[in-house]
Design a protein around this motif. Sequence first.
Motif, PDB file in Angstrom:
ATOM      1  N   ALA A   1      80.831  80.675  84.707  1.00  0.00           N
ATOM      2  CA  ALA A   1      81.748  82.061  84.397  1.00  0.00           C
ATOM      3  C   ALA A   1      82.208  82.471  85.660  1.00  0.00           C
ATOM      4  O   ALA A   1      82.104  83.668  85.736  1.00  0.00           O
TER       5      ALA A   1
ATOM      6  N   SER B   1      85.429  78.517  82.870  1.00  0.00           N
ATOM      7  CA  SER B   1      84.508  78.989  81.889  1.00  0.00           C
ATOM      8  C   SER B   1      84.271  77.885  80.989  1.00  0.00           C
ATOM      9  O   SER B   1      84.837  77.673  79.915  1.00  0.00           O
TER      10      SER B   1
ATOM     11  N   ALA C   1      91.256  77.337  76.272  1.00  0.00           N
ATOM     12  CA  ALA C   1      90.057  77.577  75.533  1.00  0.00           C
ATOM     13  C   ALA C   1      90.139  76.679  74.179  1.00  0.00           C
ATOM     14  O   ALA C   1      90.910  76.385  73.809  1.00  0.00           O
TER      15      ALA C   1
ATOM     16  N   TYR D   1      85.417  77.550  77.024  1.00  0.00           N
ATOM     17  CA  TYR D   1      85.146  78.690  76.029  1.00  0.00           C
ATOM     18  C   TYR D   1      86.252  79.992  76.399  1.00  0.00           C
ATOM     19  O   TYR D   1      86.491  80.768  75.703  1.00  0.00           O
ATOM     20  N   LYS D   2      86.779  79.614  77.521  1.00  0.00           N
ATOM     21  CA  LYS D   2      87.819  80.899  78.006  1.00  0.00           C
ATOM     22  C   LYS D   2      88.921  79.855  78.864  1.00  0.00           C
ATOM     23  O   LYS D   2      88.608  79.108  79.478  1.00  0.00           O
TER      24      LYS D   2
ATOM     25  N   LEU E   1      84.256  78.710  68.088  1.00  0.00           N
ATOM     26  CA  LEU E   1      84.651  79.081  69.378  1.00  0.00           C
ATOM     27  C   LEU E   1      83.724  80.314  69.554  1.00  0.00           C
ATOM     28  O   LEU E   1      83.241  80.394  70.568  1.00  0.00           O
ATOM     29  N   ASP E   2      83.727  81.110  68.693  1.00  0.00           N
ATOM     30  CA  ASP E   2      82.765  82.472  68.947  1.00  0.00           C
ATOM     31  C   ASP E   2      81.353  82.166  69.227  1.00  0.00           C
ATOM     32  O   ASP E   2      80.751  82.894  69.813  1.00  0.00           O
TER      33      ASP E   2
ATOM     34  N   LEU F   1      80.093  79.888  71.019  1.00  0.00           N
ATOM     35  CA  LEU F   1      80.281  79.422  72.544  1.00  0.00           C
ATOM     36  C   LEU F   1      80.424  80.878  73.421  1.00  0.00           C
ATOM     37  O   LEU F   1      79.732  80.972  74.403  1.00  0.00           O
ATOM     38  N   GLU F   2      81.220  81.779  72.817  1.00  0.00           N
ATOM     39  CA  GLU F   2      81.473  82.776  73.437  1.00  0.00           C
ATOM     40  C   GLU F   2      80.331  83.970  73.460  1.00  0.00           C
ATOM     41  O   GLU F   2      79.869  84.556  74.433  1.00  0.00           O
TER      42      GLU F   2
ATOM     43  N   ALA G   1      77.881  82.481  76.119  1.00  0.00           N
ATOM     44  CA  ALA G   1      78.398  82.774  77.404  1.00  0.00           C
ATOM     45  C   ALA G   1      78.136  84.266  77.586  1.00  0.00           C
ATOM     46  O   ALA G   1      77.935  84.583  78.913  1.00  0.00           O
ATOM     47  N   SER G   2      78.290  85.208  76.828  1.00  0.00           N
ATOM     48  CA  SER G   2      78.034  86.555  77.043  1.00  0.00           C
ATOM     49  C   SER G   2      76.608  86.949  77.448  1.00  0.00           C
ATOM     50  O   SER G   2      76.154  87.707  78.027  1.00  0.00           O
TER      51      SER G   2
END
Length: 252
Positions: A138, A143, A176, A198-199, A220-221, A223-224, A227-228
Amino acid sequence: MAANRTSREDRRRLARMEARKAFAAARAKRRRRDNLFAASAAVVVLALSVALQVAWFSSDPTAEDLELLRDQASVAELPDVPDPSVAEGKTFTGSLALGQGEIGVELDGNAAPQAVASFKTLADAGYFTGKDCHRLTATESTSVLQCGSPNGDGKADQDFLWGPVENTPADGFYPAGTIAVARGDDVMSHGTQFFIVYKDSTLTQETGGYTIMGKVTSGLDVLEAIASSGTASGETDGFPKDPVTINSFTLN
């Protein structure tokens, strides 16, 4: 009682010796890339694996015994590097099921036939089941979530290496949802590892770039969300804080 313990240890020593012999034989055959003999070796290894399981589980196996059995099984499940013709002119769709959720994927054999042939073959063999996604980055420009290392440590299996790079963007821009093949500095160092962007990211092209073999079509959400949570170390590059395991990877 002493005689029984001695007998049990003898059986374990013999099992370990036979497993190591089978392990070495299978790797030697795979290096020669002789499909006919490799197939025969796989049958032999599978038969030996079953026999060893019966012997070990009937004699109170130790943690070391079980680990050796897992190592041996991993030899049998890794196929030979396939010919690009397996994927040429074809598009495969499917799903990557992670512990956190399911991701829809599409791999394009027109754009990257060798890469897609390799990952289609690995997926069909069930190679990815239980494997970890060991690296989350990140940084300002990168990303990605990287997966598929044989032991979850980022190291490659030296008996499954191929190349060269295919379908890499000249400007180093990976949008992404991009699914690409991870590798070392050598363009012939592709293996079983891949990464998902993812970005929007810009990756260095100094050593030839990375093969784009497909894209995410849904999820994809997932993966987001992974990552968060960041990395376990709190750094911008490391093991995901929320551990990621592949439950299945299917391509049709």
